[in-house]
Design an enzyme around this catalytic site. Structure first.
Site, short mmCIF file in Angstrom:
data_model
loop_
_atom_site.label_atom_id
_atom_site.label_comp_id
_atom_site.label_asym_id
_atom_site.label_seq_id
_atom_site.Cartn_x
_atom_site.Cartn_y
_atom_site.Cartn_z
N SER A 183 -9.67 1.58 2.73
CA SER A 183 -8.80 2.40 1.91
C SER A 183 -7.73 1.60 1.16
O SER A 183 -7.07 2.13 0.27
CB SER A 183 -8.12 3.45 2.79
OG SER A 183 -7.30 2.82 3.78
N SER B 262 -10.02 -1.00 6.87
CA SER B 262 -9.43 -0.78 5.55
C SER B 262 -8.69 -1.97 4.96
O SER B 262 -8.21 -1.89 3.83
CB SER B 262 -8.48 0.43 5.60
OG SER B 262 -9.22 1.61 5.75
N LYS C 96 0.84 -1.19 0.00
CA LYS C 96 0.00 0.00 0.00
C LYS C 96 0.88 1.24 0.00
O LYS C 96 1.94 1.26 0.65
CB LYS C 96 -0.91 -0.03 1.24
CG LYS C 96 -1.96 1.06 1.31
CD LYS C 96 -2.84 0.85 2.53
CE LYS C 96 -3.93 1.91 2.65
NZ LYS C 96 -4.81 1.66 3.82
#
Length: 504
Positions: free
Chosen positions: A155, A179, A80
């Site tokens: 996210s 997330s 990420k």
């Protein structure tokens, strides 16, 4: 030719170690998959092809010298884009950090690389992890590999989509309010949020420091356990004061029997507003699967869980406001030119560098921490946090894990949810776990009968009981596999894997 569509992370590592194929072949296969699928998927913000190939060659050279290549030898991994890695940019999907080059590597990233993993690139996300759909990325949205008109969740949407689409075998995400688990559910992959403190947060750009936790995505529970071994094996990280000694053999306990063990259910959660019939059917399936293997289902109560979202959206914005204050455009980040004063330059750099949701959460945090407001909201939110934590502690006296939905519905279409409060409700079943700091995992169950999209169940466990959590997740996976058959339940929207999966 090596195909990531057919091999798990553990199979890749074993094949590389045995010489069945090279780490370089695997890296090229991953990069080839990205070339073919990224034009439709947009899961990545940066593909580190040179770094991936160099790392793979180094792995093959170690093998040629007779050295141990590591438990993740040659496994393609994505990170990420809030995790630092030297040789890549770390932007948090924000214009504020556009083009910022990492000068150090996050501990979690470094531990996977030390275990032999191949770094393929940085994945898309909601800006600074503020969101549940990856729509707030400053650069582009990521599409759900099951249906390109729908969101992958957030996210950590890019990481979930990249794993679901077979671009990489493993990916790391961060989970502040759901997330990891929410995008894992919407993309039909396994996503684990470990107990707070299990995985080092050093080198991960902070959103909510008391809530954030790093965890892995994979298509199989076994691969998540493999990644967890690598993340915790070196012990606590001296660079992260919240890091705990959680060394355990997650793989060794993966097939622990669930017979005679207790699974808690919270009846009130299955009547929650917005929960679809498809998801309820999925939870019923997961319950049957566990009962068929001898687990006993008991009812438990979490009386304060209804207040979790309200408490979270006080605590998290306050921590975000504090953490993002450092991005002033002076030493690094977006900087407006031609301003008469430093104060004006800082104000404009922040106003134009941050997106709408990032500004909204910082403004909310500033208000909540202001004089006269703090005592009315922040202090009571922390009291609610204590109550929720105590609720979980009492519940785990009656059961080993708690079974509940991961998300209230399947993946929604882009632009379908425009009201921020409705978007926040996407995490209604995950937020309480971050508030308490316990572990949670999303496990795929199949496809919804009405939507044809992935449905998942969530398991939550007591603090530092993540090995037990994984064993229950594996039990669900075993039962679902038996019902679906091999190779079923894979993404279809990109046209590279045949459609399959039990309709729930």
């Amino acid at each position: 030719m090596v195909s990531l569509d057919e091999l798990s992370a553990r199979q890749i590592a074993a094949g590389v170690a045995a010489g069945d194929f090279s780490a370089l072949e695997v890296a090229k296969a991953s990069l080839s998959a990205l070339d073919a699928r990224e034009p439709q998927l947009h899961a990545f913000l940066q593909v580190s092809a040179g770094l991936a190939l160099d790392t793979a060659r180094a792995t093959d050279e170690r093998l040629a010298r007779g050295e141990e290549p590591g438990p993740l030898a040659g496994v393609p991994v994505a990170f990420k884009d809030n995790m630092h890695l030297v040789g890549t940019c770390t932007t948090c999907a924000s214009r504020m950090l556009g083009g910022y080059e990492s000068v150090f590597t996050a501990t979690c990233v470094g531990r996977l690389l030390a275990a032999g993993a191949t770094p393929v690139g940085k994945t898309n996300m909601d800006e600074f992890a503020f969101g549940s759909s990856t729509e707030s990325s400053a650069f582009h949205p990521t599409n759900n590999p099951w249906d390109l008109t729908r969101v992958p969740g957030g996210s950590s949407g890019g990481s979930a989509a990249a794993v679901a689409a077979g671009e990489v075998a493993l990916a790391l995400g961060s989970d502040t309010g759901g997330s990891i688990r929410q995008p894992a559910s919407l993309c039909g992959v396994v996503g684990l949020k470990p107990t707070y403190g299990t995985v080092s947060r050093y080198g991960v750009v902070a959103f909510g420091s008391s809530l954030d936790q790093v965890g892995p995505f994979a298509r199989r529970v076994e691969d998540v356990a493999l990644a967890m071994n690598a993340l915790v094996a070196p012990g606590p990280d001296p660079l992260d004061s919240t890091s705990q000694d959680c060394r355990a053999d997650f793989l060794g306990r993966l097939d622990d029997a669930v017979e005679g063990r207790r699974v808690g259910v919270v009846p009130a959660l299955l009547e929650a507003e917005g929960l679809t019939g498809e998801v309820k059917a999925g939870i019923a399936l997961a319950r049957r699967v566990l009962e068929d293997q001898g687990a006993k289902v008991v009812e438990v109560d979490l009386p304060n869980i209804a207040s979790a979202i309200a408490a979270y959206y006080v605590i998290a914005p306050c921590e975000a406001f504090s953490n993002l204050a450092r991005f002033d455009g002076v030493r690094y980040g977006h900087q407006e030119e031609g301003c008469a004063t430093l104060a004006r330059q800082t104000a404009l750099s922040r106003a134009r560098g941050f997106g709408r949701e990032a500004i909204r959460r910082q403004m909310l945090g500033a208000y909540l921490l202001s004089s006269g407001t703090y005592d009315r909201y922040y202090y009571p939110a922390q009291q609610v946090r204590t109550l929720i934590t105590q609720d979980y502690e009492r519940a785990y006296e009656q059961c080993d894990v708690i079974l509940m939905p991961a998300t209230p519905r399947t993946a929604f279409r882009f632009g379908e949810i425009s009201d921020p409060t409705q978007m926040y409700a996407s995490d209604m079943f995950t937020i309480s776990n971050n508030i308490a700091g316990n572990g949670g995992i999303s496990v795929p169950l199949g496809l919804g009968q009405e939507s044809g999209l992935p449905i998942s169940a969530q398991l939550q466990g007591p603090a530092f009981g993540d090995a037990t959590l994984l064993s229950f997740a594996r039990a669900i996976e075993r039962g679902v596999d038996a019902g679906l058959g091999p190779g079923k339940g894979a993404p279809v929207a990109l046209g590279f894997i045949g459609k399959g999966g039990e309709l729930l």
